[in-house]
Design an enzyme around this catalytic site. Structure first.
Site, short mmCIF file in Angstrom:
data_model
loop_
_atom_site.label_atom_id
_atom_site.label_comp_id
_atom_site.label_asym_id
_atom_site.label_seq_id
_atom_site.Cartn_x
_atom_site.Cartn_y
_atom_site.Cartn_z
N TYR A 77 0.57 -1.20 -0.28
CA TYR A 77 -0.22 -0.36 0.25
C TYR A 77 0.58 1.56 -0.13
CZ TYR A 77 -3.12 3.39 1.49
OH TYR A 77 -4.55 4.63 0.94
N GLU A 111 -0.87 4.85 10.57
CA GLU A 111 -2.06 4.85 10.53
C GLU A 111 -2.52 6.09 11.64
OE1 GLU A 111 -3.65 3.06 8.77
OE2 GLU A 111 -2.04 1.35 8.46
N THR A 130 3.01 5.98 15.61
CA THR A 130 3.01 6.51 14.27
C THR A 130 1.86 6.61 13.08
OG1 THR A 130 5.44 6.97 15.30
CG2 THR A 130 5.00 7.82 12.77
N GLY A 175 18.13 -5.87 35.53
CA GLY A 175 19.46 -5.51 34.59
C GLY A 175 18.53 -6.62 33.63
C1 LIG Z 1 23.65 -2.60 30.10
C2 LIG Z 1 24.65 -2.88 31.84
C3 LIG Z 1 25.76 -2.41 32.24
C4 LIG Z 1 26.39 -3.80 33.65
N1 LIG Z 1 27.43 -3.85 34.37
C5 LIG Z 1 27.94 -4.02 35.49
C6 LIG Z 1 29.61 -4.29 35.87
O1 LIG Z 1 29.99 -3.66 34.64
N2 LIG Z 1 29.64 -4.89 36.60
C7 LIG Z 1 28.60 -5.15 37.43
O2 LIG Z 1 28.59 -5.38 38.44
N3 LIG Z 1 27.45 -5.23 37.19
C8 LIG Z 1 27.08 -4.13 35.72
N4 LIG Z 1 25.25 -4.38 35.96
C9 LIG Z 1 24.09 -5.24 37.05
C10 LIG Z 1 23.99 -4.07 37.28
O3 LIG Z 1 24.83 -3.05 38.63
C11 LIG Z 1 22.56 -4.51 37.61
O4 LIG Z 1 21.55 -4.78 37.07
C12 LIG Z 1 21.78 -3.23 38.74
O5 LIG Z 1 22.61 -3.54 39.74
C13 LIG Z 1 20.70 -4.03 39.19
O6 LIG Z 1 20.08 -5.40 39.77
P1 LIG Z 1 19.33 -6.40 39.38
O7 LIG Z 1 19.11 -6.80 37.93
O8 LIG Z 1 19.79 -7.98 39.88
O9 LIG Z 1 18.21 -5.71 39.51
P2 LIG Z 1 17.20 -6.49 40.80
O10 LIG Z 1 18.11 -6.14 42.07
O11 LIG Z 1 16.73 -7.90 40.44
O12 LIG Z 1 15.54 -5.66 40.36
C14 LIG Z 1 14.82 -5.93 40.12
C15 LIG Z 1 14.03 -5.37 40.25
O13 LIG Z 1 13.28 -5.53 41.59
C16 LIG Z 1 12.90 -4.24 42.38
N5 LIG Z 1 13.71 -4.64 43.65
C17 LIG Z 1 15.13 -5.07 43.68
N6 LIG Z 1 15.53 -5.46 45.41
C18 LIG Z 1 14.44 -4.05 46.02
C19 LIG Z 1 14.13 -3.28 46.90
N7 LIG Z 1 14.82 -4.21 47.91
N8 LIG Z 1 12.60 -2.62 46.66
C20 LIG Z 1 12.22 -2.42 46.15
N9 LIG Z 1 12.41 -3.32 44.36
C21 LIG Z 1 12.89 -3.91 44.17
C22 LIG Z 1 13.77 -3.55 41.42
O14 LIG Z 1 13.26 -2.23 41.27
C23 LIG Z 1 13.49 -4.20 40.40
O15 LIG Z 1 12.32 -3.59 39.45
C24 LIG Z 1 25.08 -3.94 34.35
C25 LIG Z 1 23.50 -3.81 34.28
C26 LIG Z 1 23.54 -3.89 32.85
C27 LIG Z 1 21.74 -3.23 32.58
C1 LIG Z 2 7.23 1.34 10.36
C2 LIG Z 2 6.32 2.07 9.87
C3 LIG Z 2 5.79 1.24 8.60
C4 LIG Z 2 4.87 1.89 7.49
N1 LIG Z 2 4.13 1.37 6.41
C5 LIG Z 2 3.35 2.77 5.20
C6 LIG Z 2 2.62 1.63 4.64
O1 LIG Z 2 3.17 0.23 3.84
N2 LIG Z 2 2.48 2.27 3.28
C7 LIG Z 2 2.36 3.76 3.76
O2 LIG Z 2 1.77 4.53 2.72
N3 LIG Z 2 2.83 4.60 4.77
C8 LIG Z 2 3.82 4.00 5.90
N4 LIG Z 2 4.56 3.78 6.82
C9 LIG Z 2 3.92 6.31 6.65
C10 LIG Z 2 3.17 6.74 7.35
O3 LIG Z 2 1.59 6.27 7.85
C11 LIG Z 2 3.40 7.94 7.93
O4 LIG Z 2 4.62 7.65 8.61
C12 LIG Z 2 2.35 8.42 9.23
O5 LIG Z 2 1.17 8.83 8.53
C13 LIG Z 2 3.38 9.48 9.82
O6 LIG Z 2 3.38 10.64 8.97
P1 LIG Z 2 4.82 11.09 8.23
O7 LIG Z 2 5.81 10.16 8.88
O8 LIG Z 2 4.92 11.70 7.14
O9 LIG Z 2 4.99 12.42 10.10
P2 LIG Z 2 4.57 13.83 10.11
O10 LIG Z 2 3.14 13.89 9.08
O11 LIG Z 2 5.53 14.54 8.70
O12 LIG Z 2 4.62 14.38 10.97
C14 LIG Z 2 6.31 14.52 12.15
C15 LIG Z 2 5.23 15.20 13.00
O13 LIG Z 2 4.80 16.38 13.05
C16 LIG Z 2 3.78 16.06 13.17
N5 LIG Z 2 2.58 17.21 12.70
C17 LIG Z 2 1.93 16.77 11.08
N6 LIG Z 2 1.29 17.55 10.91
C18 LIG Z 2 0.97 17.81 11.73
C19 LIG Z 2 -0.66 17.96 11.93
N7 LIG Z 2 -1.45 18.65 10.84
N8 LIG Z 2 -0.74 19.06 13.06
C20 LIG Z 2 0.15 19.15 14.25
N9 LIG Z 2 1.25 18.14 14.04
C21 LIG Z 2 1.41 18.02 12.86
C22 LIG Z 2 3.37 15.40 13.66
O14 LIG Z 2 2.05 14.85 14.63
C23 LIG Z 2 4.99 14.31 14.07
O15 LIG Z 2 5.39 14.91 15.30
C24 LIG Z 2 5.11 3.58 7.57
C25 LIG Z 2 5.67 4.57 8.62
C26 LIG Z 2 5.72 3.18 9.63
C27 LIG Z 2 7.13 4.24 10.48
#
Ligand SMILES: Cc1cc2nc3c(=O)[nH]c(=O)nc-3n(C[C@H](O)[C@H](O)[C@H](O)COP(=O)(O)OP(=O)(O)OC[C@H]3O[C@@H](n4cnc5c(N)ncnc54)[C@H](O)[C@@H]3O)c2cc1C
Ligand SMILES: Cc1cc2nc3c(=O)[nH]c(=O)nc-3n(C[C@H](O)[C@H](O)[C@H](O)COP(=O)(O)OP(=O)(O)OC[C@H]3O[C@@H](n4cnc5c(N)ncnc54)[C@H](O)[C@@H]3O)c2cc1C
Lengths: 669, 669
Positions: B133, B421, B419, B398
């Protein structure tokens, strides 16, 4: 589009140079940055044009090529550490070396103790060994005290034995551990002879041979696999298991505690001092978040300036989308948060340095305040930053969803900042705890005074000396920053009081509500200072920049309206009788936005990003976004042949099945 | 972890079977689904274990392999169209065939006109041709009326000439156009002889040869490149330019308009009738969004049930994270929205069918209402759905950021639903327009009546007959759904009235505020019906499910508090005097959550997803999340060799540079 952009630049009244120097902390810092970025962007190794097409493995490899080149350039150009930092941050990749520089090295240097630091410090400083920080395990992140990895002291050989008893004790998520690091600082539960459990301590462990990079005996390690949304692709976050790995006793990081030869536990007198380093990363996250939001704001504002869509104006052209309220109302607050957080980062770094120098003298009095502030700000900046990048991306409609917009990549890499360095929902609890502590300190005495309040809890003074508040503010009152600061501080005071009064039965989101209110009160007062500061900028620039900070304040008030209305700080309307009491605020925001609109391009240019840094087809400086999108699309691998391999394999069979069905008359409509 | 899961299942009191049949629209629909999913998940072609490691090109190719196989299975198992639909949706990939089925085919069938439909209908129905389309262009999305592609009628040859005059007129974003589609329905500006511009019309154009898949003469086309966060990887969204491409006159889709041989414009009497099809996709997006949220809720609730972290309980184990308020307060509302949107989707489909059958009889009276409702709901469901998937992912700390959590992938693919539709911010305007129209219709007469109000604007009755509202509600009043429905409808009425009164000066976010309030009022009344409906479930199940809908209502009220307080529908507190008027609501939410907590696993199981469907290491049915994460990590390509290629290339040079520096004594500490 090119014309739209140059017209917008002409219309903008701010001096891009002045504001840029202001943001970059002076002309010379800016020039250093320009110089280094200039070197990188002209070096073909740092070319970014193909990175969207690389596999994860290739992205990891590219990350290390870039790292190697940066240090090569350091030698060539004789860069100091700060210059290297500028280079690394401008590369815009989550590199494994980051973990060495930001986590491993500072922890080691602060906690290592003199013997270890002397022996390994130089090797670490020059990256003759490549380190990682190994705390998190498969089973434990937040709850560090329950880590399962053990370090048993063996007095006979004066060694520790590092061991992973279970699958959940596997170290996990450790940046640079997967395939790169040669050494790590390991958090492990210290077990003394006799089995006494002393809880987690830090140990320095060699992971890979310096001869051939093979894993050391007893260690199993690898990469934990790809991340959500393709984020952190260049980092080899890894896992490791230890099978009774022996390390010498001296490898315990003794800044915090040590073990005597015969297995007695010892704590140095100033153990607390080593904590300071932990706050360093969080403080840095404020500045880092600010600059990321700045990138997103630059791209989206530029695109919204040249994208025309919808109603036609007198000149026959469609409107620039930035002129729609629903677009500028999304983008300008993002711009204002970028300005806020960048400035806030500077204040915080200064505060951090003061604290660090006091700590060196054995004075830990600023530690608690620093802890409270950085916890709150870490949550606040990362939560807002992630949301802002996505809002900016979404404002660009369909083209924002192209990888070539560049903001999806920023988002994916920044996303885990809400989780690491303390999960935001867990950190909220710390902010609340600090607030309650301050509250009780004030009200402990029968005649409470506010003298002892630290900056982060200054808002509590309003509970002791309630201000006279008119509960209806006119648009013109909102134009004075004092109003917003007053209501935001008052709100923090009232939500904290409410929490205290309901201590026995908190509702389910109380911590989040309080943490936000408290942090926003603190930031509001900072914004007040920044406005004073900004007004020192020459003439018109000061006025414009202070409006940016005011916009931050007003939209923050808007976000806090539920609290403000609940506690009667603003409003209220009464049912069918009167008008919306929030209207004056909403109109003040609108008129402020409209005043800032012509300045948006200038304010974004002042961040000073080059096209190479932004790497966005929609954020190109010259505004030629359609040419940029077209050109980038041509390089898509699928376009390198007219007929895709899928044709013979699948498309043809699909079409032929249909043709057969039609021919057989079995096609139903 | 396994034990936690089975304990949770035992503790849950709902009958998973009953609730599942309820959600799936009856036992037989559920069994169909089970049967089809069973076939797919046992077919090695649909294996998902390596998909996180594929390149974009491989993902595209895999998408077509799956497509081919589904239709092969259709032949084997004699599936009807509905069964094929179940198969395709359970694959959990954005497939190019989706555009054929959901966009191309319905538009063609509804607007094609009898001649074209007769000729191509069977080929389309059997996929003997593969369609797309083609509306959006590089320069235009929202503003369809300014599309630049032209279709000039040439009376001499009775042909149209399709042409792309500029780079911005390139068709762009078109799903399946990049490398797959053989035909497309093209929106182009119809130009009559003499140059009269009739605005955009639809034309059926062959894009690629059915013999060898080469592009037809005059057509340039290709893939537009990767998308943000790796989303839509399997779909070849594409671009195309037309260089004076001729098509026969009969290829204009004549359901809406046609051109006579000598170039006169003709509109059929019931042109409006063909509009209906456009609403079909939006209506479907409600159901689709509901099931996606359901997936995210299932994964996060399961993980939060087996993940233990933090405080130890009496049994010595750490708490299950789902027991923390800040976790369940995030997850249970998501569960409630999944239930709501799934049910809402059914209601909407029913309404759509009624409208369609009336349209067939030439009665377009339901069209406006359907348009208003689907616009509002499309915005509402997609905005919430995207946010909910991310909230669920983030709740897992994490491990949620691992690609193996599965939610990042869901997010990336669902993200553009805000975005396409109709951009949500643009659709908000339509919702507001419809609301204002209803408002003015009611108040046009001097003695306004409410009889003519459609369901989507029923809330306006409160402006004519104001209800008596106590402005403070006790916790127990919130337990009655009537309260929430009342205040949500009242809020919609008041924000609309406020908008009318300030028609001359809207604030910048007025449209978003009104659209949300209006849609939430409509959904609230629907929730009321659903609660009545749910109570028909046997005994306890009805009670539990109706609590789920109540939770939806109460958290929606919470999200609308700013409005409710502004207009005095709730509260207000007054300054330092009284307590938070929102507290009773907050506590009602908390206690409702606590009652639902033991049911969470049962309510999630009732969605009926298999492990293959969820494809998440954290959402596995048996709760063995750590084993699943470990196992998946081992298959990471980087782990297939101990020493990465990067070692010789970069790591070794980095280490050696450091060693040299240390040796030369140049290492500074
Ligand atoms: C991109 C990335 C890079 C990282 N790099 C490192 C790194 O280099 N070295 C390293 O050591 N670690 C690293 N980490 C780990 C990171 O430190 C842990 O992910 C982080 O400490 C959160 O712990 P968790 O993932 O075990 O989450 P969890 O502690 O399991 O938390 C899960 C959910 O439970 C909730 N929750 C947990 N405990 C409580 C509580 N007491 N009260 C209320 N809610 C709670 C949290 O809000 C969360 O919604 C990395 C993580 C990421 C995503
Ligand atoms: C994953 C994906 C699949 C798609 N597949 C199809 C497809 O199969 N066929 C097809 O025909 N199209 C497809 N599209 C296009 C899609 O329909 C358009 O992206 C969509 O209609 C929004 O138009 P635009 O991207 O030009 O945004 P724009 O119209 O340029 O909007 C940009 C910004 O301006 C704002 N804005 C624009 N006009 C106004 C206004 N009058 N008043 C206030 N704010 C405004 C918007 O809110 C937005 O923040 C696809 C898009 C995506 C992302």
């Amino acid at each position: 589009t090119e014309l739209d952009m140059s017209n917008a630049r002409t219309a903008s009244t701010v001096s891009v140079e002045n504001v840029r120097d202001f943001l970059h902390h002076g002309r010379s810092a800016w020039e250093t940055r320009r110089r280094i970025v200039g070197i990188l962007e002209n070096d073909p190794i740092f070319d970014k044009t193909r990175r969207e097409f690389l596999t994860r493995t290739e992205k990891y490899e590219r990350g290390l090529v870039l790292t190697d080149r940066v240090y090569e350039l350091q030698t060539i150009h004789n860069w100091d550490e700060r210059e290297v930092q500028v280079a690394i941050s401008s590369i815009d990749e989550q590199l494994s070396i980051g973990l060495h520089n930001i986590a491993f090295q500072p922890v080691f240097m602060l906690q290592g103790g003199p013997v270890l630091v002397k022996k390994y410090g130089p090797l670490i400083a020059t990256r003759a060994i490549f380190g990682c920080y190994m705390q998190t395990e498969l089973g434990h992140g937040t709850n560090v005290s329950s880590l399962e990895t053990t370090a048993i002291y063996i007095p006979e050989t004066k060694e520790f034995e590092i061991h992973s008893p279970t699958i959940t004790s596997s170290k996990w998520w450790i940046g640079a551990l997967g395939k790169t690091a040669t050494h790590g600082v390991v958090q492990a539960k210290l077990l003394l002879p006799g089995g006494k459990d002393m809880g987690p301590h830090l140990f320095f462990v060699q992971l890979r041979s310096l001869h051939d990079h093979t894993l050391m005996p007893g260690i199993t390690a690898g990469d934990i696999g790809p991340k959500s949304n393709g984020g952190f692709a260049a980092t080899d976050n890894g896992f490791a298991r230890f099978d009774h790995v022996r390390i010498p006793k001296e490898n315990m990081l003794s800044g915090f505690a040590s073990v005597t030869d015969d297995g007695l536990y010892q704590q140095p007198p100033h153990a607390k001092l080593s904590y300071g380093g932990m706050l360093y990363i969080r403080a840095n996250m404020v500045t880092g978040g600010g600059w990321l939001i700045a990138k997103a704001a630059t791209v989206a504002i530029r695109y919204a300036t040249v994208r025309r869509q919808g109603e036609r104006e007198q000149d026959g052209l469609e409107k620039q989308i930035i002129s729609y309220p629903s677009v500028y109302y999304r983008l300008l607050p993002i711009l204002s948060r970028a300005y806020m957080f960048i400035q806030l980062g500077k204040t915080l770094t200064k505060a951090f340095d003061v604290m660090a120098s006091r700590l060196k003298k054995g004075d830990a009095s600023l530690l608690a305040e620093m802890h409270a502030t950085t916890s709150g700000l870490k949550v606040y900046v990362s939560t807002n930053g992630v949301a802002d990048i996505e809002t900016a991306r979404r404002s660009m409609g369909g083209h924002g969803y192209s990888a070539f917009s560049g903001l999806g990549r920023l988002y994916a890499d920044y996303l885990p900042s809400v989780t690491y360095e303390g999960d935001n929902f867990v950190l909220d609890q710390q902010v609340v705890r600090a607030a309650l502590k301050s509250y009780h300190a004030v009200f402990a005495s029968s005649s409470p005074t506010v003298d002892s309040l630290s900056p982060s809890s200054a808002y509590l003074r309003y509970l002791v000396n309630p201000p006279a508040v008119p509960s209806v503010f006119a648009e013109k009152e909102w134009r004075d920053p004092v109003t917003a600061i007053l209501v935001l501080e008052l709100r923090a005071a009232l939500v904290v009081r409410e929490l205290v009064q309901n201590a026995e039965a908190r509702d389910a989101s109380a911590n989040q509500r309080v943490s936000k209110a408290v942090t926003e009160a603190f930031v509001a007062t900072q914004a007040g200072d920044m406005i004073k500061n900004a007004l020192k900028l020459p003439g018109n620039d000061g006025k414009v920049v202070s409006k940016v900070f005011l916009l931050y304040l007003l939209t923050t008030v808007e976000g806090g309206l539920t609290d403000l209305l609940s506690f009667g700080v603003i409003g209220p309307g009464s049912g069918f009788k009167i008008h919306d009491p929030t209207r004056s605020l909403r109109l003040a925001i609108k008129s402020l936005c409209e005043e800032l609109l012509p300045e948006a391009i200038g304010l974004a240019d002042a961040f000073g990003f080059t096209d190479w840094e932004l790497d966005s087809a929609l954020g190109v400086y010259n505004g030629k976004v359609y040419e940029a999108l077209w050109e980038r699309a041509q390089s898509e691998p699928l376009n390198q042949s007219e007929i895709p391999a899928a044709y013979q394999q699948s498309i043809k069979p699909i079409l032929q099945r249909g043709q057969k069905l039609v021919a057989s008359g079995k096609a139903k409509l």
